[in-house]
Write an enzyme that holds these catalytic residues in place. Structure first.
Site, PDB file in Angstrom:
ATOM      1  CE1 TYR A   1      12.468  31.880   5.159  1.00  0.00           C
ATOM      2  CE2 TYR A   1      12.316  29.473   5.166  1.00  0.00           C
ATOM      3  CZ  TYR A   1      12.216  30.689   4.492  1.00  0.00           C
ATOM      4  OH  TYR A   1      11.880  30.704   3.159  1.00  0.00           O
TER       5      TYR A   1
ATOM      6  CE  LYS B   1      -0.289   0.105   5.046  1.00  0.00           C
ATOM      7  NZ  LYS B   1      -1.176   0.159   6.228  1.00  0.00           N
TER       8      LYS B   1
ATOM      9  NE  ARG C   1      -5.929   1.092  12.260  1.00  0.00           N
ATOM     10  CZ  ARG C   1      -4.736   0.985  11.679  1.00  0.00           C
ATOM     11  NH1 ARG C   1      -3.837   1.965  11.788  1.00  0.00           N
ATOM     12  NH2 ARG C   1      -4.420  -0.089  10.987  1.00  0.00           N
TER      13      ARG C   1
END
Length: 391
Positions: free
Chosen positions: A265, A34, A132
Site C-alpha cells: 500500500y 498467563k 498498578r
C-alpha cells in the site's frame, strides 16, 4: 507444512530455562503461563516447566487458572487479577491461591469462602512502586488487618505476601532498592498484625537473574521462561537462555520486478533496482507489527532479507534481491538466533522484532495470532545451527 504459518515451540528449551534460572536464583520458581503461556500454549509449557522443577504456576484470571486444573495440573497456582464480583468460589474449590490487592476483594473472597464451607487461600499484594495492582501504602495496613481478622475466624488463609518490580531490567538502577525497602516495610506491617505467610516473593525474571536481595522464597519468571533475556543483548551476564518459539512460514508467491516498482500500500516502498519480491502469508493479524515496517528482516535462502512495504493484515513482502527463490521455500520469521549472534547472520530473534517495532518481546510473543498453528517438539536441541535445513 499444511498451515500458512506455524509457531514451533521447543518444550526442551522451556525446561532448560527453568534449569538455568534455578541455578542462578537458588529458589523455587513460579512459571508464569498467563496469556496462554505468552502465546506458546499454557498447558504444554506448564507441564514442561513443572517437570523441570518449577514449583508454582502463575496466571491472571479465573478462566486461566481453571483451564490448568481442567488439564489435570494439580501444582500450586496463583491467580492475581480479578473483579471484586468474580466467582471466587470456583477458585476456592479448585485450590487456587487468589491474589488480593483491595479490601473489597478480600471481603468478597471471605464471603465466598463462607458459602463454600472451606477457607480461601490468599496472597496479599503490596504496591511498592509500580502503581498498578496491589495495595498502596495508605491502604496496606487496612488490608492486612482485615486479612488477619478473617484468618483468625477461619475464613481465609494468608499463604503469601508479594509485590512486583517496575524496572529490574535497568542494571544498577536505584528503583529496585527503593521498592525493596518499601516491600520490607510492608512485610513488617503484615507481621505486626500477626500474619505469618509461608511465601514471600518479589523477583521477576530480571531480578531472579541479577538482584539477589529480591529473591526471598520464590521467583516468578515470565520472559526468561520462554528464553528471552530480560536485559537484552547489552545486559549484564550471559545467561544462556534458550528461545522456545520459532515462527516459520513459506513463500507463496515470487515475482521479478524492475527498478521503480511500488510495493504494497501507498506505496511506501519503491524498488531501487531490479529485484525479486516474495510474498509471505503472515501479517499484522498474525502478530507481525506494522511498526516494524522498513526495519524487520526474515531468514530466507540461508541469509537475512528485509521486509519491505507496508505489512498488511494477512501478508507481507520480502525483498529477496538476486536469491534463487521458489514458491514453497521455507522462511524463519524469528527463532533462537545462533551461537555466533545475530550480527553474524543468524536467524532474527523475537527481541530484534521487538526492537524493530519499538515494543517489548512480550507483545510480540503474545500477539502471534490464532491462525498460526502451534507445534510442539519435546526433545530437540534448544539452539539449532545456523543454516540448518528447515523441515
Amino acid at each position: 507444512m499444511s498451515a500458512l504459518a506455524e509457531a514451533e515451540v521447543a518444550l526442551a528449551a522451556v525446561a532448560a530455562n527453568v534449569d538455568t534460572v534455578t541455578a542462578v536464583a537458588g529458589t523455587d520458581l513460579m512459571a508464569v503461563v498467563k496469556a496462554d503461556g505468552f502465546g506458546h500454549g499454557a498447558v504444554p509449557v506448564a507441564r514442561a516447566a513443572l517437570a523441570a522443577g518449577a514449583g508454582w504456576l502463575g496466571v491472571t484470571s479465573t478462566a486461566e487458572a481453571l483451564a490448568l486444573r481442567a488439564a489435570g495440573l494439580t501444582a500450586p497456582v496463583l491467580s492475581w487479577l480479578h473483579r471484586p464480583d468474580d466467582d471466587f468460589g470456583r477458585l476456592i474449590a479448585a485450590d487456587v491461591d487468589i491474589g488480593v490487592s483491595t479490601v473489597p476483594h478480600l471481603h468478597a473472597i471471605a464471603e465466598a469462602a463462607g458459602r463454600s464451607g472451606r477457607p480461601a487461600t490468599v496472597q496479599l499484594k503490596a504496591d511498592t512502586g509500580l502503581s498498578r495492582n496491589g495495595a498502596a501504602g495508605h491502604d496496606w495496613p487496612d488490608l492486612v488487618s482485615w486479612a488477619r481478622k478473617y484468618e483468625v475466624e477461619g475464613g481465609v488463609r494468608v499463604h503469601g505476601v508479594w509485590s512486583h518490580l517496575a524496572d529490574a531490567e535497568t542494571s544498577g538502577g536505584p528503583g529496585v532498592d527503593r521498592q525493596l525497602a518499601v516491600f520490607e516495610e510492608a512485610l513488617g506491617i503484615a507481621r505486626r498484625v500477626g500474619l505469618r505467610p509461608d511465601l514471600v516473593h518479589l523477583a521477576n525474571s530480571a531480578a531472579a537473574l541479577a538482584a539477589p536481595a529480591t529473591r526471598y522464597d520464590l521467583c516468578r519468571i515470565g520472559l526468561a521462561l520462554y528464553g528471552v533475556d530480560p536485559f537484552g543483548a547489552a545486559g549484564p551476564g550471559a545467561y544462556r537462555l534458550s528461545a522456545a518459539m520459532t515462527l516459520r512460514s513459506t513463500v507463496v508467491n515470487v515475482k521479478r520486478v524492475p527498478a521503480g516498482t511500488g510495493v504494497s500500500y501507498g506505496p511506501d516502498h519503491v524498488t531501487g533496482r531490479p529485484t525479486t519480491l516474495v510474498l509471505l502469508p503472515l501479517g499484522y493479524a498474525d502478530g507481525l507489527p506494522r511498526t516494524a515496517e522498513g526495519r524487520a528482516e526474515v531468514w530466507l535462502g540461508g541469509t537475512r532479507r528485509p521486509v519491505v512495504g507496508r505489512i498488511a493484515m494477512d501478508q507481507c513482502v520480502v525483498d529477496a534481491g538476486d536469491l534463487p527463490v521458489a514458491v514453497g521455500d521455507p522462511v524463519v520469521v524469528f527463532g533462537p538466533g545462533s551461537d555466533a549472534g545475530a550480527t553474524a547472520g543468524g536467524w532474527p530473534t523475537v527481541a530484534e522484532w521487538a526492537a524493530w517495532a519499538g515494543t517489548s518481546p512480550h507483545e510480540i510473543l503474545t500477539g502471534i495470532g490464532a491462525r498460526v498453528v502451534r507445534r510442539y517438539r519435546p526433545g530437540e536441541p534448544a539452539i539449532p545451527r545456523v543454516g540448518v535445513a528447515l523441515p
